[in-house]
Design an enzyme around this catalytic site. Structure first.
Site, mmCIF file in Angstrom:
data_model
loop_
_atom_site.group_PDB
_atom_site.id
_atom_site.type_symbol
_atom_site.label_atom_id
_atom_site.label_comp_id
_atom_site.label_asym_id
_atom_site.label_seq_id
_atom_site.Cartn_x
_atom_site.Cartn_y
_atom_site.Cartn_z
ATOM 1 C CE LYS A 64 -2.302 -1.395 3.714
ATOM 2 N NZ LYS A 64 -1.559 -2.695 3.887
ATOM 3 C CB THR A 65 3.750 2.396 1.866
ATOM 4 O OG1 THR A 65 3.064 2.051 3.264
ATOM 5 C CG2 THR A 65 4.578 3.551 2.182
ATOM 6 C CG ASP A 109 0.317 3.407 6.738
ATOM 7 O OD1 ASP A 109 -0.394 2.745 6.249
ATOM 8 O OD2 ASP A 109 1.669 2.917 7.155
ATOM 9 C CB THR A 158 -4.747 -3.339 8.010
ATOM 10 O OG1 THR A 158 -4.928 -2.330 9.221
ATOM 11 C CG2 THR A 158 -3.273 -3.212 7.753
ATOM 12 N NE ARG A 217 6.775 -4.382 5.605
ATOM 13 C CZ ARG A 217 5.585 -3.710 5.558
ATOM 14 N NH1 ARG A 217 4.464 -4.338 6.255
ATOM 15 N NH2 ARG A 217 5.509 -2.384 5.377
HETATM 16 P P1 ADP Z 1 2.061 -1.824 3.159
HETATM 17 O O1 ADP Z 1 2.096 -0.524 3.174
HETATM 18 O O2 ADP Z 1 0.794 -2.574 2.468
HETATM 19 O O3 ADP Z 1 2.320 -2.350 4.802
HETATM 20 P P2 ADP Z 1 4.702 -1.705 1.800
HETATM 21 O O4 ADP Z 1 4.386 -0.954 0.664
HETATM 22 O O5 ADP Z 1 5.514 -1.027 2.976
HETATM 23 O O6 ADP Z 1 3.505 -2.310 2.336
HETATM 24 O O7 ADP Z 1 5.507 -2.938 1.004
HETATM 25 C C1 ADP Z 1 6.381 -3.634 2.212
HETATM 26 C C2 ADP Z 1 7.727 -4.032 1.220
HETATM 27 O O8 ADP Z 1 7.370 -5.041 0.284
HETATM 28 C C3 ADP Z 1 8.138 -2.852 0.304
HETATM 29 O O9 ADP Z 1 9.171 -2.170 1.045
HETATM 30 C C4 ADP Z 1 8.643 -3.511 -1.076
HETATM 31 O O10 ADP Z 1 9.986 -3.905 -0.679
HETATM 32 C C5 ADP Z 1 7.963 -4.842 -1.023
HETATM 33 N N1 ADP Z 1 6.812 -4.890 -1.928
HETATM 34 C C6 ADP Z 1 5.346 -4.580 -1.688
HETATM 35 N N2 ADP Z 1 4.859 -4.567 -2.948
HETATM 36 C C7 ADP Z 1 5.550 -5.097 -3.718
HETATM 37 C C8 ADP Z 1 5.572 -5.345 -5.149
HETATM 38 N N3 ADP Z 1 4.436 -5.393 -5.715
HETATM 39 N N4 ADP Z 1 6.649 -5.474 -5.739
HETATM 40 C C9 ADP Z 1 7.713 -5.569 -5.242
HETATM 41 N N5 ADP Z 1 7.967 -5.509 -4.011
HETATM 42 C C10 ADP Z 1 6.733 -4.978 -3.284
#
Ligand code: ADP
Length: 334
Positions: A64-65, A109, A158, A217
């Site tokens: 998401k981030t 977030d 979430t 992640r």
């Molecule tokens: P969320 O905000 O949903 O918790 P993040 O965007 O922080 O997730 O993602 C966590 C990590 O996972 C990122 O730093 C990245 O390294 C990896 N990641 C997430 N989605 C992808 C994707 N589609 N392709 C490659 N790496 C990804």
């Protein structure tokens, strides 16, 4: 100590920054959300206006981030980052909003955890690009309307179910992030291995992908732990055999379940006869916050077909009993 859950760990931010996909076409998986977002962004670009506000929902670690940052990059816009819990007072939000430049992306977030006064301020900001700043106290207090720059809000959550109706209604688009398939996670691991210069073969990648709970992640984190093992206990090259041995050390089982996942299933089965049991009771039994059990563990256990959420509480399915190596009771949900 590092656990292998889907939540970010201390010190992980930097690695995550290096591993973040920067552009929409570098982003592995989520074909639906990607296509939908592409349309939202392209159409706004053609009309020369900031795109509608975007809500991204789904379990932790699904990107998401990263997606919020990509939205800003695709728009050539600056991104300001904050989170629901950080916006305790409306004044904190007012300060952020009034510092925005036209076209900026504001990322919030955990937006479901925003405090009420800040949330109410957000309504007006999202709709009319305006905030009402209250000056003074008591009967003499007046509110001064303040114009802010047109911006795009990207919210991540979430649990979209706990967003209030008025907030949810103000997003023009909601992207529902799904768990990743094994082949998508293989691409994620492969990409990270290239960036981090890790020598890993196809089977090694596949083994990590298969045990990552559908979560990029976790794939990236397992890759680093397997790399450690390969360097310390072997010649540095990651094969299937090395990956398996390493994941055993880190308590990640065949299906990718970690210690907490298994604790939840074990409590459900052993202490509550397979349920139904309420999530708070279950959380107490494993010594965790109910929100962690609900937002981190359960989504994957449900998707793996081991846990069902029923109106009367959580229930272990036959697959859960089998996975724990226990005889399946008659009447267990298949
Ligand atoms: P969320 O905000 O949903 O918790 P993040 O965007 O922080 O997730 O993602 C966590 C990590 O996972 C990122 O730093 C990245 O390294 C990896 N990641 C997430 N989605 C992808 C994707 N589609 N392709 C490659 N790496 C990804």
């Amino acid at each position: 100590t590092e656990t292998l859950s889907a939540l970010p760990q201390t010190g992980e931010r930097e690695v995550e920054t290096t591993l973040r996909p920067r552009k929409l076409d570098e982003f592995v998986g989520q074909p639906r959300v990607r296509e939908q977002l592409e349309l939202v962004l392209e159409s706004a670009r053609r009309r020369g206006v900031p795109p509608d506000h975007v809500l991204l929902s789904g379990p932790p670690g699904l990107g998401k981030t990263s997606m919020a940052m990509i939205v800003a990059a695709e728009l050539n816009a600056a991104i300001r980052i904050t989170s629901g819990p950080a916006l305790e007072r409306a004044g904190d939000l007012a300060a952020m909003l009034s510092n925005l430049a036209p076209g900026d992306v504001l990322f919030i977030d955990e937006i479901h955890r925003i405090a009420r006064p800040a949330e109410e301020m957000l309504y007006l900001a999202m709709e009319d690009f305006r905030v009402d700043v209250v000056v003074g106290k008591g009967p003499g207090a007046t509110s001064i309307p303040l114009e802010i720059a047109p911006f795009t809000l990207v919210g991540a959550t979430t649990r979209s179910g706990s967003l209030t109706g008025p907030l949810r209604d103000r997003f023009g688009f909601t992207g529902q992030m799904e768990f990743y398939s094994d082949s998508e996670l293989e691409l994620v691991a492969r990409r990270a291995a290239t960036i981090l210069d890790i020598d890993i073969d196809r089977d090694g990648c596949a083994e990590i992908a298969r045990r990552s709970r559908g979560t990029p992640r976790i794939a990236n984190r397992l890759l680093r732990r397997v790399r450690d093992y390969a360097e310390v206990r072997a010649d540095g090259k990651v094969t299937r055999k090395i990956a398996r041995a390493a994941l055993e050390v880190y308590d990640v089982d065949e299906l990718g379940l970690d210690r907490l996942d298994r604790a939840v299933l074990t409590a459900l089965v052993r202490s509550f006869g397979g349920g139904p049991v309420g999530v708070s009771t279950l959380a107490v039994a494993v010594g965790e916050e109910p929100t962690t059990v609900e937002e981190v563990c359960e989504p994957y256990l449900v998707r793996a077909g081991m846990l069902a959420r029923t109106p009367r509480g959580r229930v272990a399915t036959a697959a859960a009993w089998e996975h724990l190596g226990l005889p399946v009771p008659a009447g267990a949900t298949r």
